[in-house]
Design an enzyme around this catalytic site. Sequence first.
Site, PDB file in Angstrom:
ATOM      1  CG  LEU A  33      25.405   6.250  -5.091  1.00  0.00           C
ATOM      2  CD1 LEU A  33      25.298   7.780  -5.171  1.00  0.00           C
ATOM      3  CD2 LEU A  33      25.728   5.680  -6.461  1.00  0.00           C
ATOM      4  CG  HIS A  34      30.289   1.292  -3.888  1.00  0.00           C
ATOM      5  ND1 HIS A  34      31.253   1.515  -4.847  1.00  0.00           N
ATOM      6  CD2 HIS A  34      29.443   0.380  -4.432  1.00  0.00           C
ATOM      7  CE1 HIS A  34      31.029   0.769  -5.904  1.00  0.00           C
ATOM      8  NE2 HIS A  34      29.919   0.078  -5.684  1.00  0.00           N
ATOM      9  N   GLY A  36      33.569   3.305  -5.234  1.00  0.00           N
ATOM     10  CA  GLY A  36      33.762   3.001  -6.664  1.00  0.00           C
ATOM     11  C   GLY A  36      32.955   3.970  -7.522  1.00  0.00           C
ATOM     12  CG  HIS A  37      28.671   3.816  -7.468  1.00  0.00           C
ATOM     13  ND1 HIS A  37      28.265   3.083  -6.379  1.00  0.00           N
ATOM     14  CD2 HIS A  37      28.244   3.132  -8.559  1.00  0.00           C
ATOM     15  CE1 HIS A  37      27.608   2.001  -6.789  1.00  0.00           C
ATOM     16  NE2 HIS A  37      27.596   2.005  -8.103  1.00  0.00           N
ATOM     17  N   GLY A 147      32.847   1.912 -14.970  1.00  0.00           N
ATOM     18  CA  GLY A 147      33.928   1.288 -14.211  1.00  0.00           C
ATOM     19  C   GLY A 147      34.491   0.056 -14.905  1.00  0.00           C
ATOM     20  CE  LYS A 149      32.864  -5.286  -8.706  1.00  0.00           C
ATOM     21  NZ  LYS A 149      31.564  -5.588  -9.222  1.00  0.00           N
ATOM     22  CG  ASP A 150      30.406  -3.896 -13.493  1.00  0.00           C
ATOM     23  OD1 ASP A 150      29.938  -4.937 -13.040  1.00  0.00           O
ATOM     24  OD2 ASP A 150      30.510  -2.851 -12.811  1.00  0.00           O
ATOM     25  CD  GLN A 153      27.732  -2.391 -17.049  1.00  0.00           C
ATOM     26  OE1 GLN A 153      26.791  -3.067 -16.718  1.00  0.00           O
ATOM     27  NE2 GLN A 153      28.211  -1.416 -16.281  1.00  0.00           N
TER      28      GLN A 153
HETATM   29  P1  AMP Z   1      26.335  -0.260 -10.656  1.00  0.00           P
HETATM   30  O1  AMP Z   1      25.685   0.724  -9.740  1.00  0.00           O
HETATM   31  O2  AMP Z   1      26.813  -1.503  -9.982  1.00  0.00           O
HETATM   32  O3  AMP Z   1      25.517  -0.514 -11.896  1.00  0.00           O
HETATM   33  O4  AMP Z   1      27.655   0.447 -11.169  1.00  0.00           O
HETATM   34  C1  AMP Z   1      27.604   1.700 -11.780  1.00  0.00           C
HETATM   35  C2  AMP Z   1      28.959   2.011 -12.344  1.00  0.00           C
HETATM   36  O5  AMP Z   1      29.933   2.011 -11.292  1.00  0.00           O
HETATM   37  C3  AMP Z   1      29.421   0.974 -13.375  1.00  0.00           C
HETATM   38  O6  AMP Z   1      30.074   1.648 -14.448  1.00  0.00           O
HETATM   39  C4  AMP Z   1      30.376   0.132 -12.577  1.00  0.00           C
HETATM   40  O7  AMP Z   1      31.371  -0.502 -13.361  1.00  0.00           O
HETATM   41  C5  AMP Z   1      31.003   1.175 -11.672  1.00  0.00           C
HETATM   42  N1  AMP Z   1      31.605   0.551 -10.476  1.00  0.00           N
HETATM   43  C6  AMP Z   1      30.970  -0.243  -9.572  1.00  0.00           C
HETATM   44  N2  AMP Z   1      31.840  -0.668  -8.641  1.00  0.00           N
HETATM   45  C7  AMP Z   1      33.047  -0.157  -8.962  1.00  0.00           C
HETATM   46  C8  AMP Z   1      34.356  -0.230  -8.401  1.00  0.00           C
HETATM   47  N3  AMP Z   1      34.613  -0.946  -7.303  1.00  0.00           N
HETATM   48  N4  AMP Z   1      35.359   0.437  -9.004  1.00  0.00           N
HETATM   49  C9  AMP Z   1      35.133   1.153 -10.126  1.00  0.00           C
HETATM   50  N5  AMP Z   1      33.921   1.281 -10.707  1.00  0.00           N
HETATM   51  C10 AMP Z   1      32.891   0.644 -10.137  1.00  0.00           C
END
Ligand code: AMP
Length: 287
Positions: A33-34, A36-37, A147, A149-150, A153
């Site tokens: 987690l970061h 963005g999450h 997000g 970001k994707d 998706q």
């Molecule tokens: P992931 O863990 O990469 O599958 O991402 C989980 C959710 O977090 C997805 O809906 C991503 O689009 C969102 N997400 C990942 N990175 C970011 C970011 N930098 N800004 C906004 N949402 C993000």
Amino acid sequence: MQVIRTPSTLQPLIKAYKLASESVCFVPTMGALHPGHLSLIETAKQHGRRVIASIFVNPAQFAPHEDFHAYPRPEDQDIALLQESGVDIAYLPHVSDMYPDGFSTKLSVGDIGQTLCGVSRPHFFDGVALVITKLFHHVQPDVAVFGEKDFQQLHIINKLTQDLDFPVSIIGNPVVREADGLAISSRNRYLSHQERRIAANLYTTLEAIATSLNQLSPLDVDTIRNHAAKELLADGFTKIDYLEIRDEATLSHVTYPLEKPIRILGAAYLGTTRLIDNIRFLPKIHS
Ligand code: AMP
């Protein structure tokens, strides 16, 4: 916060929320987690009385040559972050519960899963759709946050939700970036020091494409894309997966005159790390 690891232990908790008429907002993630999450969780808190975040590295969306085994899994740190962020339930299902022996059902999102990221990852969005379908059944959310970001998706999840009649409202959250513009990603930790220094050029290249589209007499879309790809390679990117200018609502190709909101999307490699990003562009008529 409760840490739940099986669908059967999640079920009574969801039932209790429903009986108490407490709305449920869901944030699916793959962990590591970061910020963005965490921004998704902040949005979720505004949209649901209860917030459930899942962490599940979904084998169905990785090809054999991809980084499923290497994907970072800092579980204790992730659970602490979810606790601090005020989540009600951290849901971390086991692979053996999600895909038990004998699991054989497949889902296809159709052609939309074969463009952009789907060209180099043809099974990726079918795998995402499968896991989100399962997680929606487990969590039964009223709202789910994803997000931008994707962006592809997010588009496909919206479509899946409509096509399969999930009673879930989908919310898209803006991209959270580092100070230099790099979109934050769990995979950024794969970057070497030198790669990290040039990684933000993907974002600045998307911005440069937007500037080119804004010219009074813009070049044709392919010339703009080819020029941007050359710049990225000159910066030190090792391979360009795509740089595309698409209609934001449909992700279809655009033609001049540009009239509707646009997404400029890119995916490129720095060594073995694949970065993706996108920005919104409003043709002058909308600004
Ligand atoms: P992931 O863990 O990469 O599958 O991402 C989980 C959710 O977090 C997805 O809906 C991503 O689009 C969102 N997400 C990942 N990175 C970011 C970011 N930098 N800004 C906004 N949402 C993000």
